[in-house]
Design a protein around this motif. Structure first.
Motif, PDB file in Angstrom:
ATOM      1  N   ARG A   1      -9.818  -6.143  -0.213  1.00  0.00           N
ATOM      2  CA  ARG A   1      -9.583  -4.840  -1.049  1.00  0.00           C
ATOM      3  C   ARG A   1      -8.209  -4.893  -1.773  1.00  0.00           C
ATOM      4  O   ARG A   1      -7.263  -5.607  -0.974  1.00  0.00           O
ATOM      5  CB  ARG A   1      -9.596  -3.755  -0.077  1.00  0.00           C
ATOM      6  N   GLU A   2      -8.152  -4.127  -2.697  1.00  0.00           N
ATOM      7  CA  GLU A   2      -6.811  -4.076  -3.502  1.00  0.00           C
ATOM      8  C   GLU A   2      -5.865  -3.210  -2.893  1.00  0.00           C
ATOM      9  O   GLU A   2      -6.746  -2.011  -2.573  1.00  0.00           O
ATOM     10  CB  GLU A   2      -7.072  -3.995  -5.091  1.00  0.00           C
ATOM     11  N   PRO A   3      -4.599  -3.014  -2.958  1.00  0.00           N
ATOM     12  CA  PRO A   3      -3.984  -2.180  -2.291  1.00  0.00           C
ATOM     13  C   PRO A   3      -4.135  -0.761  -3.033  1.00  0.00           C
ATOM     14  O   PRO A   3      -4.229   0.517  -2.312  1.00  0.00           O
ATOM     15  CB  PRO A   3      -2.553  -2.507  -2.556  1.00  0.00           C
ATOM     16  N   ALA A   4      -4.461  -0.809  -4.325  1.00  0.00           N
ATOM     17  CA  ALA A   4      -4.703   0.653  -4.958  1.00  0.00           C
ATOM     18  C   ALA A   4      -5.993   1.181  -4.231  1.00  0.00           C
ATOM     19  O   ALA A   4      -5.954   2.551  -4.218  1.00  0.00           O
ATOM     20  CB  ALA A   4      -4.914   0.124  -6.466  1.00  0.00           C
ATOM     21  N   GLU A   5      -6.982   0.318  -4.043  1.00  0.00           N
ATOM     22  CA  GLU A   5      -8.281   0.869  -3.385  1.00  0.00           C
ATOM     23  C   GLU A   5      -7.964   1.509  -1.968  1.00  0.00           C
ATOM     24  O   GLU A   5      -8.335   2.621  -1.674  1.00  0.00           O
ATOM     25  CB  GLU A   5      -9.148  -0.248  -3.531  1.00  0.00           C
ATOM     26  N   ILE A   6      -7.132   0.887  -1.423  1.00  0.00           N
ATOM     27  CA  ILE A   6      -6.818   1.184  -0.046  1.00  0.00           C
ATOM     28  C   ILE A   6      -5.932   2.538  -0.017  1.00  0.00           C
ATOM     29  O   ILE A   6      -6.198   3.482   0.737  1.00  0.00           O
ATOM     30  CB  ILE A   6      -6.192   0.257   0.672  1.00  0.00           C
ATOM     31  N   ALA A   7      -5.026   2.474  -1.121  1.00  0.00           N
ATOM     32  CA  ALA A   7      -4.252   3.762  -1.046  1.00  0.00           C
ATOM     33  C   ALA A   7      -5.146   5.180  -1.655  1.00  0.00           C
ATOM     34  O   ALA A   7      -4.755   5.939  -0.795  1.00  0.00           O
ATOM     35  CB  ALA A   7      -3.144   3.579  -2.026  1.00  0.00           C
ATOM     36  N   GLU A   8      -6.009   4.604  -2.302  1.00  0.00           N
ATOM     37  CA  GLU A   8      -6.993   5.920  -2.705  1.00  0.00           C
ATOM     38  C   GLU A   8      -7.541   6.479  -1.576  1.00  0.00           C
ATOM     39  O   GLU A   8      -7.899   7.599  -1.400  1.00  0.00           O
ATOM     40  CB  GLU A   8      -7.812   5.181  -3.932  1.00  0.00           C
ATOM     41  N   GLU A   9      -8.183   5.562  -0.645  1.00  0.00           N
ATOM     42  CA  GLU A   9      -8.860   5.892   0.655  1.00  0.00           C
ATOM     43  C   GLU A   9      -7.935   6.641   1.504  1.00  0.00           C
ATOM     44  O   GLU A   9      -8.399   7.771   1.966  1.00  0.00           O
ATOM     45  CB  GLU A   9      -9.356   4.779   1.326  1.00  0.00           C
ATOM     46  N   ILE A  10      -6.830   6.140   1.737  1.00  0.00           N
ATOM     47  CA  ILE A  10      -5.866   6.996   2.643  1.00  0.00           C
ATOM     48  C   ILE A  10      -5.600   8.266   1.935  1.00  0.00           C
ATOM     49  O   ILE A  10      -5.525   9.314   2.710  1.00  0.00           O
ATOM     50  CB  ILE A  10      -4.738   6.033   2.846  1.00  0.00           C
ATOM     51  N   ALA A  11      -5.259   8.314   0.571  1.00  0.00           N
ATOM     52  CA  ALA A  11      -4.875   9.578   0.145  1.00  0.00           C
ATOM     53  C   ALA A  11      -5.880  10.610   0.348  1.00  0.00           C
ATOM     54  O   ALA A  11      -5.653  11.678   0.522  1.00  0.00           O
ATOM     55  CB  ALA A  11      -4.683   9.402  -1.667  1.00  0.00           C
ATOM     56  N   GLY A  12      -7.233  10.201   0.222  1.00  0.00           N
ATOM     57  CA  GLY A  12      -8.295  11.132   0.343  1.00  0.00           C
ATOM     58  C   GLY A  12      -8.500  11.708   1.757  1.00  0.00           C
ATOM     59  O   GLY A  12      -8.784  12.780   2.014  1.00  0.00           O
TER      60      GLY A  12
ATOM     61  N   THR B   1       0.725  -1.217   0.075  1.00  0.00           N
ATOM     62  CA  THR B   1      -0.054   0.021  -0.073  1.00  0.00           C
ATOM     63  C   THR B   1       0.955   1.387   0.206  1.00  0.00           C
ATOM     64  O   THR B   1       0.673   2.369  -0.559  1.00  0.00           O
ATOM     65  CB  THR B   1      -0.943  -0.072   1.105  1.00  0.00           C
ATOM     66  N   SER B   2       1.956   1.252   0.566  1.00  0.00           N
ATOM     67  CA  SER B   2       2.878   2.332   0.739  1.00  0.00           C
ATOM     68  C   SER B   2       3.577   2.737  -0.534  1.00  0.00           C
ATOM     69  O   SER B   2       3.401   4.048  -0.804  1.00  0.00           O
ATOM     70  CB  SER B   2       4.082   2.194   1.624  1.00  0.00           C
ATOM     71  N   ALA B   3       3.698   1.856  -1.469  1.00  0.00           N
ATOM     72  CA  ALA B   3       4.178   2.060  -2.612  1.00  0.00           C
ATOM     73  C   ALA B   3       2.981   2.843  -3.634  1.00  0.00           C
ATOM     74  O   ALA B   3       3.287   3.801  -4.424  1.00  0.00           O
ATOM     75  CB  ALA B   3       4.545   0.822  -3.335  1.00  0.00           C
ATOM     76  N   GLU B   4       1.805   2.166  -3.375  1.00  0.00           N
ATOM     77  CA  GLU B   4       0.737   2.824  -4.210  1.00  0.00           C
ATOM     78  C   GLU B   4       0.417   4.186  -3.663  1.00  0.00           C
ATOM     79  O   GLU B   4       0.098   5.282  -4.330  1.00  0.00           O
ATOM     80  CB  GLU B   4      -0.350   1.825  -3.879  1.00  0.00           C
ATOM     81  N   LEU B   5       0.493   4.314  -2.467  1.00  0.00           N
ATOM     82  CA  LEU B   5       0.122   5.695  -1.763  1.00  0.00           C
ATOM     83  C   LEU B   5       1.065   6.829  -2.085  1.00  0.00           C
ATOM     84  O   LEU B   5       0.795   7.923  -2.370  1.00  0.00           O
ATOM     85  CB  LEU B   5      -0.060   5.685  -0.160  1.00  0.00           C
ATOM     86  N   ALA B   6       2.402   6.359  -2.205  1.00  0.00           N
ATOM     87  CA  ALA B   6       3.439   7.261  -2.533  1.00  0.00           C
ATOM     88  C   ALA B   6       3.373   7.871  -3.941  1.00  0.00           C
ATOM     89  O   ALA B   6       3.362   9.110  -4.050  1.00  0.00           O
ATOM     90  CB  ALA B   6       4.817   6.801  -2.483  1.00  0.00           C
TER      91      ALA B   6
END
Length: 179
Positions: free
Chosen positions: A155-166, A16-21
């Protein structure tokens, strides 16, 4: 800004950290490397390098220096299950003008066990991770008070990263164009 991804082993922090970054235009800083560095001058057996008093201020100093060098933000994937350790690090970062958005990636015990047992990347760490699932369960009360819990099951990491970014980014305020 610092986005701290906490949670048990197997919750998906690294992925998730890679997606979020990518979404935040951030760098990933893994404090595990500070722990590895400390194994050289402190080779005696220790269950967890986080118990070394030196680790926590070194994490603060390293994160602050990386942020200063890169202009931030940073995504930090690191399990911290001792509330006093988290407070020491987060207060140290805040004292340097770096607010921390603290998120816990959560999954239930059965799902965590499944993920850990099927993870082929680090088979040597499997038992250590399994042995720390109870510590995560014990830490959940303070984590629920101090962090935003993000459910990762199904849930997929991309979906989780999107939620956290928001949730991590301040809302954008609309400024109407000048007439």
């Amino acid at each position: 800004m610092i986005v701290w991804l906490n949670g048990p082993f197997g919750a998906g922090k690294t992925t998730t950290s890679a997606e979020l970054a990518g979404r935040l235009g951030a760098r990933v800083f893994d404090p595990e490397y500070v722990g590895y560095l400390l194994r050289v001058p402190f080779p005696e057996p220790i269950d967890d390098f986080q118990h070394l008093r030196l680790w926590r201020p070194l994490v603060v100093e390293t994160a602050a220096r990386i942020h200063e060098h890169t202009g931030g933000p940073l995504v930090i994937p690191q399990t911290i299950l001792v509330a006093a350790y988290a407070r020491e690090i987060f207060d140290g970062l805040a004292a340097r003008g770096l607010p921390v958005a603290h998120f816990v990636l959560h999954a239930g015990p059965a799902e965590l066990r499944r993920r850990i047992e099927t993870d082929q990347r680090t088979p040597d760490a499997r038992q250590w991770r399994l042995d720390h699932l109870d510590a995560y369960a014990e830490a959940l009360p303070w984590l629920r008070r101090d962090a935003t819990i993000v459910d990762t099951e199904g849930r997929e990491p991309a979906e989780i990263a999107e939620e956290i970014a928001g949730k991590a980014l301040p809302p954008k305020h609309f400024t109407p164009p000048a007439p």
